[in-house]
Design a protein around this motif. Structure first.
Motif, PDB file in Angstrom:
ATOM      1  N   VAL A  93       3.260  -1.594   3.959  1.00  0.00           N
ATOM      2  CA  VAL A  93       2.872  -0.194   3.779  1.00  0.00           C
ATOM      3  C   VAL A  93       4.127   0.624   3.533  1.00  0.00           C
ATOM      4  O   VAL A  93       5.144   0.429   4.197  1.00  0.00           O
ATOM      5  N   VAL A 120      -5.684  -1.267   5.196  1.00  0.00           N
ATOM      6  CA  VAL A 120      -5.032  -2.226   6.099  1.00  0.00           C
ATOM      7  C   VAL A 120      -6.079  -3.055   6.830  1.00  0.00           C
ATOM      8  O   VAL A 120      -6.017  -4.294   6.851  1.00  0.00           O
ATOM      9  N   ILE A 159      -4.758   5.089   4.450  1.00  0.00           N
ATOM     10  CA  ILE A 159      -4.080   3.793   4.519  1.00  0.00           C
ATOM     11  C   ILE A 159      -4.716   2.844   5.534  1.00  0.00           C
ATOM     12  O   ILE A 159      -4.892   1.658   5.251  1.00  0.00           O
ATOM     13  N   ALA A 167       5.192   4.675   3.332  1.00  0.00           N
ATOM     14  CA  ALA A 167       4.704   6.031   3.594  1.00  0.00           C
ATOM     15  C   ALA A 167       5.874   7.011   3.653  1.00  0.00           C
ATOM     16  O   ALA A 167       6.999   6.643   4.011  1.00  0.00           O
ATOM     17  N   PHE A 214       5.698  -1.981   7.985  1.00  0.00           N
ATOM     18  CA  PHE A 214       5.437  -0.553   7.814  1.00  0.00           C
ATOM     19  C   PHE A 214       6.758   0.115   7.438  1.00  0.00           C
ATOM     20  O   PHE A 214       7.622   0.344   8.282  1.00  0.00           O
ATOM     21  N   ILE A 217       0.843  -1.194   0.000  1.00  0.00           N
ATOM     22  CA  ILE A 217       0.000   0.000   0.000  1.00  0.00           C
ATOM     23  C   ILE A 217       0.880   1.245   0.000  1.00  0.00           C
ATOM     24  O   ILE A 217       1.757   1.393   0.855  1.00  0.00           O
ATOM     25  N   CYS A 218       0.638   2.114  -0.968  1.00  0.00           N
ATOM     26  CA  CYS A 218       1.387   3.366  -1.077  1.00  0.00           C
ATOM     27  C   CYS A 218       0.430   4.552  -0.943  1.00  0.00           C
ATOM     28  O   CYS A 218      -0.788   4.383  -0.976  1.00  0.00           O
ATOM     29  N   GLU A 219       1.010   5.732  -0.845  1.00  0.00           N
ATOM     30  CA  GLU A 219       0.187   6.934  -0.681  1.00  0.00           C
ATOM     31  C   GLU A 219      -0.445   7.382  -1.994  1.00  0.00           C
ATOM     32  O   GLU A 219      -1.577   7.858  -2.017  1.00  0.00           O
ATOM     33  N   LYS A 270      -1.931   9.360   2.959  1.00  0.00           N
ATOM     34  CA  LYS A 270      -1.659   8.468   4.087  1.00  0.00           C
ATOM     35  C   LYS A 270      -2.833   8.317   5.048  1.00  0.00           C
ATOM     36  O   LYS A 270      -2.949   7.313   5.749  1.00  0.00           O
ATOM     37  N   ILE A 301      -2.024   2.703  11.496  1.00  0.00           N
ATOM     38  CA  ILE A 301      -1.302   1.837  10.560  1.00  0.00           C
ATOM     39  C   ILE A 301      -0.466   0.815  11.314  1.00  0.00           C
ATOM     40  O   ILE A 301      -0.503  -0.388  11.029  1.00  0.00           O
TER      41      ILE A 301
END
Length: 576
Positions: A410, A398, A394, A412, A526, A355-357, A391, A426
């Motif tokens: 993740v 999750v 996110i 960030a 993370f 998962i990215c911003e 962000k 997160i």
């Protein structure tokens, strides 16, 4: 449509007024790892997961275990619940089976059943034994393509329907409704030819108009209809669509198993198929699907979230891990537009989701990963990059994917450390101990914010006044708005942290705290960018966001010296 299907279910008309139509459903599925999934009536159970984890195999094993035990791989046992008595079962099977000319056996779906064995099989506590074909149906890819072939005609007054096409002949309303579904999917009509003699062709095209005095068996109409191609001459997509829907709608079995119903279909048709299955299958049945299609799953959930239960299978070496998402959880998740209108749900079909911003982050990291794994002998990582528009969103992803057992990472920007939200959500969502991290993070935050900002208040006021004094236009220009925004960002040390990355962190205690926080976050998946932000990986390229990404992707991602840190970071993501 449901009322039509209820009418169709009158075939094979087994019940009398004093009896209940018998049916069998599944109460529990027990997996080899001892997990037990409990089921309800009317549910649509969808098996999902990465490739080669056993989704289709689980479907076949459940179907087979209804009849007899064997050395299964994924499913340990199934527990059934039965409705009706042995007398009603006897009535049902006599209405659909053919009686032997020289013996007493009843033949149905390749099974020969002696009448004396019906009661004994029905009383079996968990299995259906020899009665399994009477209450369950497995629709494979090959079988549903065969259904689209031309069928033999029957005498509608003396013979019972034995092929799905026969129901189209018998029920005009059902034929019209089914044609609407087909037309919605492909933009063409599906028309029954009632005057083709010993066979029943289905024609595809624009339905001929009935001239004055004509009906559907008039020679003029039949000539025009016969000029249209038949469904058996069409592509596998059309044939499979007809085979799946038609079989599902007319099946009198109470347990229906369909392997990869989306096969051969484009995404829009797969989505429609999911909607149609969810909305129109008669209540009182259970449908089991194994799918690779996010579109099919979205169609099912969009139309009937109350009926859908998602079971995700993941393989960990020789052990299968099972996670479920029930209808209540699905409805909660589906209320979030981010999950409903993005590709995030496709993460359940991959081994790992990162998962990215932003979309630019996904494109850059995905491209770097491809450059690292372009060796033909190297197995491509089964990784999906998804973004959530910042962000703050996110934690939503999750929480959604963790419930289905998806392996998550993740990524960030470093300024995620600026606030306890979404940092806390997160970190905790990925399984981290926030109470252990919080005091370390607070000390780090204090160390960073104790650094003197670049500008004092007087400098800020002076800078803004200079920008304003230059403007004479009636409408304040966007360029000046941006200039003020950039000036204000410099007041906070976090803008400098994001721009300079780890190098901005004060030496000594602050650097030790930073390393501790980074390592603890990385341990749960993370990953905080120590270069500050995506653009920090190559500062020889100007611009920001999409412009920066576009220019960098023009470079040799595999060998460019400036991108060594990016390659190292992505390599860690792959192996993490």
């Amino acid at each position: 449509m449901e009322s039509i299907l209820n009418n169709l279910e009158a075939h094979p008309q087994p019940q009398k007024k004093e009896s209940v139509t018998p049916k069998a459903l599944l109460r529990n599925i027990v997996f080899k790892n001892k997990d037990v999934i409990s089921l309800n009536e009317d549910q649509i159970i969808v098996f999902v997961g990465p490739n080669n984890v056993g989704k289709s195999l689980a479907l076949r094993e459940i179907y087979t275990l209804l009849g007899h035990s064997f050395r299964s791989v994924i499913i340990s046992e199934v527990e059934t619940i039965k409705y009706g008595d042995s007398k009603s079962v006897d009535t049902l099977i006599n209405s659909v089976a053919k009686k032997g000319a020289e013996d007493e056996y009843l033949r149905f779906k390749g099974q020969a059943i002696h009448p004396d064995n019906i009661s004994r099989s029905w009383e079996d506590e968990n299995r259906l034994s020899i009665l399994a074909p009477l209450f369950s149906k497995l629709l494979t890819t090959e079988e549903r393509l065969k259904i689209a072939n031309t069928a033999e005609n029957i005498s509608i007054l003396t013979e019972s329907p034995s092929h799905p096409y026969h129901f189209l002949i018998l029920n005009d309303t059902f034929e019209k409704e089914f044609n609407k579904f087909f037309k919605q999917a492909f933009g063409l009509d599906l028309i029954v030819n009632r005057a083709a003699g010993k066979v029943i062709p289905l024609h595809v095209g624009v339905s001929p108009e009935l001239e004055s005095g004509e009906d559907r068996v008039s020679s003029g109409y039949i000539k025009k209809l016969s000029m249209l191609p038949t469904i058996d001459r069409q592509g596998d997509g059309m044939r499979s669509f007809v085979g799946v829907l038609l079989s599902a709608f007319v099946a009198f079995e109470s347990l229906l198993f369909i392997d990869e119903p989306e096969a051969f279909l484009h995404p829009p048709q797969a989505y429609l198929l999911g909607q149609m299955l969810a909305a129109n299958i008669t209540h009182g049945k259970q449908i089991f699907l194994a799918t690779h299609s996010e579109d099919l799953l979205k169609g099912l959930i969009d139309k009937s979230p109350n009926r859908v239960k998602v079971i995700r299978i993941e393989r960990n070496q020789n052990t299968n891990e099972i996670n479920e998402l029930n209808s209540d959880a699905i409805k909660t998740l589906w209320r979030d537009p981010l999950l409903r209108y993005s590709n995030i749900l496709s993460g359940i079909f991959h081994s790992k989701v990162i998962i990215c911003e932003s979309d630019g982050d996904c494109r850059f990291f995905g491209a770097v990963m491809d450059s690292l794994t372009d060796d033909k002998e190297q197995v491509k990582p089964d990784v999906l990059f998804v973004h959530c528009g910042g962000k703050q969103r996110i934690p939503v992803i999750v929480n959604a994917l963790v419930r289905l057992g998806v392996k998550l990472l993740v990524v960030a920007d470093i300024d995620v450390l600026n606030s306890d939200s979404p940092l806390r959500e997160i970190y905790s969502g990925l399984g981290g101990d926030w109470e252990g991290l919080e005091p370390i993070w607070k000390r780090l935050k204090s160390e960073i914010e104790n650094k003197r900002p670049e500008l004092e208040t007087s400098d800020v006021v002076s800078g803004i006044n200079k920008i304003i004094e230059k403007e004479t236009n009636r409408v304040f220009p966007k360029t000046s708005v941006e200039a003020i925004r950039l000036l204000l960002k410099k007041v906070s040390p976090w803008s400098e942290v994001k721009s300079a990355g780890k190098s901005f962190i004060p030496a000594g205690e602050a650097t030790k705290l930073f390393s501790e926080v980074i390592n603890r976050c990385r341990s749960v998946g993370f990953n905080i960018l120590e270069v500050g932000e995506l653009e920090g990986f190559d500062k020889t390229v100007g611009g920001h966001g999409p412009k920066w990404v576009h220019e960098v992707l023009e470079k040799d991602l595999k060998n460019e010296p400036q991108l060594e840190d990016a390659r190292r970071f992505v390599s860690q993501l792959i192996s993490q």
